[in-house]
Structures are given as C-alpha cells and as structure tokens.
Design a protein around this motif. Structure first.
Motif, PDB file in Angstrom:
ATOM      1  N   ASP A  66      -3.689  -2.609  -2.958  1.00 21.42           N
ATOM      2  CA  ASP A  66      -3.428  -3.918  -3.553  1.00 21.42           C
ATOM      3  C   ASP A  66      -1.963  -4.305  -3.347  1.00 21.42           C
ATOM      4  OD1 ASP A  66      -5.976  -4.647  -5.183  1.00 21.42           O
ATOM      5  OD2 ASP A  66      -5.610  -2.546  -5.631  1.00 21.42           O
ATOM      6  N   GLY A  67      -1.757  -5.482  -2.783  1.00 22.15           N
ATOM      7  CA  GLY A  67      -0.398  -5.947  -2.544  1.00 22.15           C
ATOM      8  C   GLY A  67       0.254  -5.330  -1.318  1.00 22.15           C
ATOM      9  N   THR A  68      -0.509  -4.533  -0.566  1.00 21.87           N
ATOM     10  CA  THR A  68       0.020  -3.886   0.642  1.00 21.87           C
ATOM     11  C   THR A  68      -0.460  -4.622   1.884  1.00 21.87           C
ATOM     12  OG1 THR A  68      -0.014  -1.727  -0.440  1.00 21.87           O
ATOM     13  CG2 THR A  68       0.120  -1.734   1.960  1.00 21.87           C
ATOM     14  N   ASP A  69       0.415  -4.821   2.833  1.00 21.36           N
ATOM     15  CA  ASP A  69       0.041  -5.450   4.100  1.00 21.36           C
ATOM     16  C   ASP A  69      -0.605  -4.383   4.981  1.00 21.36           C
ATOM     17  OD1 ASP A  69      -0.280  -7.133   6.233  1.00 21.36           O
ATOM     18  OD2 ASP A  69       1.817  -7.069   6.860  1.00 21.36           O
ATOM     19  N   TYR A  70      -1.894  -4.142   4.727  1.00 20.54           N
ATOM     20  CA  TYR A  70      -2.581  -3.043   5.405  1.00 20.54           C
ATOM     21  C   TYR A  70      -3.078  -3.409   6.804  1.00 20.54           C
ATOM     22  CZ  TYR A  70      -6.898  -5.507   4.181  1.00 20.54           C
ATOM     23  OH  TYR A  70      -7.884  -6.446   4.060  1.00 20.54           O
ATOM     24  N   LYS A  71      -3.235  -4.692   7.073  1.00 18.79           N
ATOM     25  CA  LYS A  71      -3.810  -5.109   8.348  1.00 18.79           C
ATOM     26  C   LYS A  71      -2.906  -4.703   9.516  1.00 18.79           C
ATOM     27  CE  LYS A  71      -6.440  -9.006   6.494  1.00 18.79           C
ATOM     28  NZ  LYS A  71      -6.715 -10.459   6.595  1.00 18.79           N
ATOM     29  N   GLY A  72      -3.545  -4.148  10.555  1.00 17.31           N
ATOM     30  CA  GLY A  72      -2.799  -3.721  11.732  1.00 17.31           C
ATOM     31  C   GLY A  72      -2.239  -2.322  11.628  1.00 17.31           C
ATOM     32  N   LYS A  73      -2.538  -1.628  10.541  1.00 17.12           N
ATOM     33  CA  LYS A  73      -2.031  -0.266  10.348  1.00 17.12           C
ATOM     34  C   LYS A  73      -3.175   0.740  10.430  1.00 17.12           C
ATOM     35  CE  LYS A  73       2.006  -1.388   7.467  1.00 17.12           C
ATOM     36  NZ  LYS A  73       1.909  -2.849   7.542  1.00 17.12           N
ATOM     37  N   THR A  74      -2.861   1.930  10.932  1.00 13.80           N
ATOM     38  CA  THR A  74      -3.843   3.007  10.998  1.00 13.80           C
ATOM     39  C   THR A  74      -3.846   3.779   9.687  1.00 13.80           C
ATOM     40  OG1 THR A  74      -2.265   4.631  11.861  1.00 13.80           O
ATOM     41  CG2 THR A  74      -3.413   3.233  13.475  1.00 13.80           C
ATOM     42  N   ASP A  75      -4.805   4.680   9.549  1.00 18.25           N
ATOM     43  CA  ASP A  75      -4.860   5.516   8.350  1.00 18.25           C
ATOM     44  C   ASP A  75      -3.596   6.359   8.215  1.00 18.25           C
ATOM     45  OD1 ASP A  75      -7.453   4.742   7.479  1.00 18.25           O
ATOM     46  OD2 ASP A  75      -8.336   5.977   9.043  1.00 18.25           O
ATOM     47  N   LEU A  76      -3.079   6.840   9.335  1.00 14.60           N
ATOM     48  CA  LEU A  76      -1.874   7.671   9.294  1.00 14.60           C
ATOM     49  C   LEU A  76      -0.670   6.857   8.819  1.00 14.60           C
ATOM     50  CD1 LEU A  76      -2.240   9.784  12.573  1.00 14.60           C
ATOM     51  CD2 LEU A  76      -2.890  10.392  10.235  1.00 14.60           C
ATOM     52  N   GLN A  77      -0.581   5.615   9.260  1.00 18.70           N
ATOM     53  CA  GLN A  77       0.520   4.759   8.814  1.00 18.70           C
ATOM     54  C   GLN A  77       0.392   4.416   7.338  1.00 18.70           C
ATOM     55  OE1 GLN A  77      -0.124   1.724  11.807  1.00 18.70           O
ATOM     56  NE2 GLN A  77       1.730   2.307  12.909  1.00 18.70           N
ATOM     57  N   LEU A  78      -0.834   4.222   6.870  1.00 18.72           N
ATOM     58  CA  LEU A  78      -1.056   3.927   5.453  1.00 18.72           C
ATOM     59  C   LEU A  78      -0.784   5.144   4.588  1.00 18.72           C
ATOM     60  CD1 LEU A  78      -4.305   1.752   5.699  1.00 18.72           C
ATOM     61  CD2 LEU A  78      -1.983   0.977   5.189  1.00 18.72           C
ATOM     62  N   SER A  79      -1.012   6.335   5.142  1.00 12.36           N
ATOM     63  CA  SER A  79      -0.743   7.552   4.374  1.00 12.36           C
ATOM     64  C   SER A  79       0.750   7.718   4.117  1.00 12.36           C
ATOM     65  CB  SER A  79      -1.285   8.779   5.120  1.00 12.36           C
ATOM     66  OG  SER A  79      -0.554   9.017   6.315  1.00 12.36           O
ATOM     67  N   ALA A  80       1.575   7.173   5.016  1.00 13.62           N
ATOM     68  CA  ALA A  80       3.025   7.241   4.811  1.00 13.62           C
ATOM     69  C   ALA A  80       3.449   6.299   3.687  1.00 13.62           C
ATOM     70  CB  ALA A  80       3.753   6.872   6.105  1.00 13.62           C
ATOM     71  N   VAL A  81       2.669   5.230   3.493  1.00 15.18           N
ATOM     72  CA  VAL A  81       2.958   4.280   2.416  1.00 15.18           C
ATOM     73  C   VAL A  81       2.577   4.873   1.062  1.00 15.18           C
ATOM     74  CG1 VAL A  81       2.428   1.989   1.496  1.00 15.18           C
ATOM     75  CG2 VAL A  81       2.634   2.321   3.967  1.00 15.18           C
ATOM     76  N   ASN A  82       1.476   5.633   1.046  1.00  9.84           N
ATOM     77  CA  ASN A  82       0.992   6.235  -0.196  1.00  9.84           C
ATOM     78  C   ASN A  82       0.731   7.728   0.021  1.00  9.84           C
ATOM     79  OD1 ASN A  82      -0.143   6.884  -2.638  1.00  9.84           O
ATOM     80  ND2 ASN A  82      -1.779   5.379  -2.558  1.00  9.84           N
ATOM     81  N   PRO A  83       1.755   8.575  -0.151  1.00 13.60           N
ATOM     82  CA  PRO A  83       1.613  10.019   0.080  1.00 13.60           C
ATOM     83  C   PRO A  83       0.535  10.663  -0.790  1.00 13.60           C
ATOM     84  CG  PRO A  83       3.926   9.411  -0.096  1.00 13.60           C
ATOM     85  CD  PRO A  83       3.134   8.208  -0.516  1.00 13.60           C
ATOM     86  N   PHE A  84       0.212  10.074  -1.950  1.00 16.83           N
ATOM     87  CA  PHE A  84      -0.793  10.649  -2.840  1.00 16.83           C
ATOM     88  C   PHE A  84      -2.149  10.749  -2.142  1.00 16.83           C
ATOM     89  CE2 PHE A  84      -4.172  10.023  -6.036  1.00 16.83           C
ATOM     90  CZ  PHE A  84      -3.968  11.168  -6.803  1.00 16.83           C
ATOM     91  N   LEU A  85      -2.444   9.798  -1.251  1.00 14.89           N
ATOM     92  CA  LEU A  85      -3.728   9.783  -0.547  1.00 14.89           C
ATOM     93  C   LEU A  85      -3.577  10.204   0.913  1.00 14.89           C
ATOM     94  CD1 LEU A  85      -5.197   6.467  -1.998  1.00 14.89           C
ATOM     95  CD2 LEU A  85      -5.839   8.794  -2.606  1.00 14.89           C
ATOM     96  N   LYS A  86      -2.523  10.950   1.210  1.00 14.34           N
ATOM     97  CA  LYS A  86      -2.279  11.362   2.590  1.00 14.34           C
ATOM     98  C   LYS A  86      -3.422  12.212   3.137  1.00 14.34           C
ATOM     99  CE  LYS A  86       1.054  13.697   5.582  1.00 14.34           C
ATOM    100  NZ  LYS A  86       2.385  14.353   5.684  1.00 14.34           N
ATOM    101  N   ALA A  87      -3.908  13.174   2.357  1.00 14.72           N
ATOM    102  CA  ALA A  87      -4.963  14.076   2.831  1.00 14.72           C
ATOM    103  C   ALA A  87      -6.254  13.319   3.173  1.00 14.72           C
ATOM    104  CB  ALA A  87      -5.235  15.171   1.800  1.00 14.72           C
ATOM    105  N   PRO A  88      -6.803  12.492   2.266  1.00 15.53           N
ATOM    106  CA  PRO A  88      -8.036  11.783   2.611  1.00 15.53           C
ATOM    107  C   PRO A  88      -7.852  10.769   3.736  1.00 15.53           C
ATOM    108  CG  PRO A  88      -7.203  11.029   0.488  1.00 15.53           C
ATOM    109  CD  PRO A  88      -6.419  12.253   0.846  1.00 15.53           C
TER     110      PRO A  88
END
Length: 212
Positions: free
Chosen positions: A101-123
């Motif tokens: 929510d509130g994150t510009d997720y479009k155009g990013k891979t799962d790995l890039q999103l994991s850097a934004v939220n380390p809590f969900l890095k593993a999944p």
C-alpha cells in the motif's frame, strides 16, 4: 479564436450533436491562414470523425474498470507480471498481503520489492524462484507458498502460476493466482491428528485385550 488569431495552432476533440440527436466525437485541427494578398485572414478547420474510435476506447475503459472491480472483489491474490517478472498489475488482496500500500510496485520484480520490505524478503525471493520454474516448465505451475504476518502467524497459499508465451515461443508474461488455505490446512491437520489418536487408541485396546 483569439488564441488562433495569435498564430497558435490548436488540436483538440469536441462532442457534437447530430441532427438525429445522437452524439459524435470530432477531432479538430484549427489554424490561421491568409485568404489572399490583401491581408485578409481566416481560420481553417479540418474535422475528423473519430466516433468509432472513441466509442471503442470508452468500451475498453469500461471493460478494464469492470475487470478491476472483479479482481478486487475477490479475497484471492491476483498478480500480473511481464516477461521479466516485473509487476504490472495486482489486486487489492495481493497489495495488502505483500504490504505494498502506497508503494510504487509497478515495474519492479519480487527481488526489488523484497529490498523495499525486508520482512517479506524470504517469500518474495521464493516467488521469484517459482516464477522462473513456471517459465521453464512452460505450463501451469502449482506451489504452496508461506507468507509470514506481523502478528507472528503464517499464511499458507495455494498458488497457481500461468506462464504466457508469444507465438514464437518467447516469454510474454505471467499470471499469479493464490488462495489462502491456512484454515483448510489447520482443519486437515486436526483431522489427521484425530485419526492418529483414534488409531493409537484402537491399538492400545487391542494390546490390552491381547494381554487379557
């Protein structure tokens, strides 16, 4: 008219009413021209009827809105990705699950999103890896994914990944659909435990009778 008289060309769309009362969409191009050598000026307007194109665009927009309403109304997770695994669109359930929510997720891979939220890095890392497996198998790929929550629990999702390919065999994109089966698994585990307890009780009874 004053704007055109200053020498600026205008290109815009207007809605007109036909004699029968129906609406039509026109694309106008307006420019100032010289009528003759005397210096008299006029405005030249070229009209292009774009009603068919406009109606198709409006219909497409309505269909897109209906589709978004549909995918957002389901509690299941739905994500559309491109050929490189970058997020294109996601429904509200997926956005909430991965705390985007509130994150510009479009155009990013799962790995890039994991850097934004380390809590969900593993999944998220696991999602990236299973995406690649789906592309490699070139068929519907099913996997069980575990997503931790801030409350200390873990949600279990039955995830189906559908890889899409162009006619030449090159990657086109990926559709990810996940259903929360946490409660189902809990009930199943409880039933299995009850079954095991019943079998143990039956064995104990048999042993007791054999001893007697």
């Amino acid at each position: 008219i004053a704007t055109i008289a200053e020498g600026r060309n205008l290109e815009h769309e207007v809605v007109n009413v036909r004699k029968d009362g129906s609406l039509c969409y026109l694309e106008l191009r307006e420019t100032k021209i010289a009528l003759d050598d005397s210096g008299r000026e006029a405005i030249l307007v070229t009209c292009n009827d774009i009603t068919a194109r406009k109606e198709a665009e409006l219909a497409l927009k309505e269909n897109e809105e209906n589709l978004r309403t549909l995918i957002n109304s389901t509690p299941d997770m739905i994500v559309f990705k491109d050929k490189k695994g970058r997020w294109i669109e996601a429904n509200s359930s997926a956005i909430s699950l991965f705390e985007l929510d509130g994150t510009d997720y479009k155009g990013k891979t799962d790995l890039q999103l994991s850097a934004v939220n380390p809590f969900l890095k593993a999944p998220l890392t696991g999602c990236f890896e299973s995406d690649e497996k789906a592309f490699e198998k070139q068929t519907i790929f099913r996997i069980e994914e575990h997503i931790p929550t801030r409350g200390g629990t873990t949600k279990i999702f039955d995830v189906i990944k559908v890889p899409l390919f162009h006619s030449n065999g090159k990657r086109k994109g990926l559709i990810v659909y996940g259903r929360d089966i946490t409660n189902f698994n809990a009930v199943l585990n409880e039933l299995m435990k009850s079954k095991e307890d019943a079998e143990n009780a039956t064995q104990s009874k048999s042993n007791f009778l054999a001893t007697i």
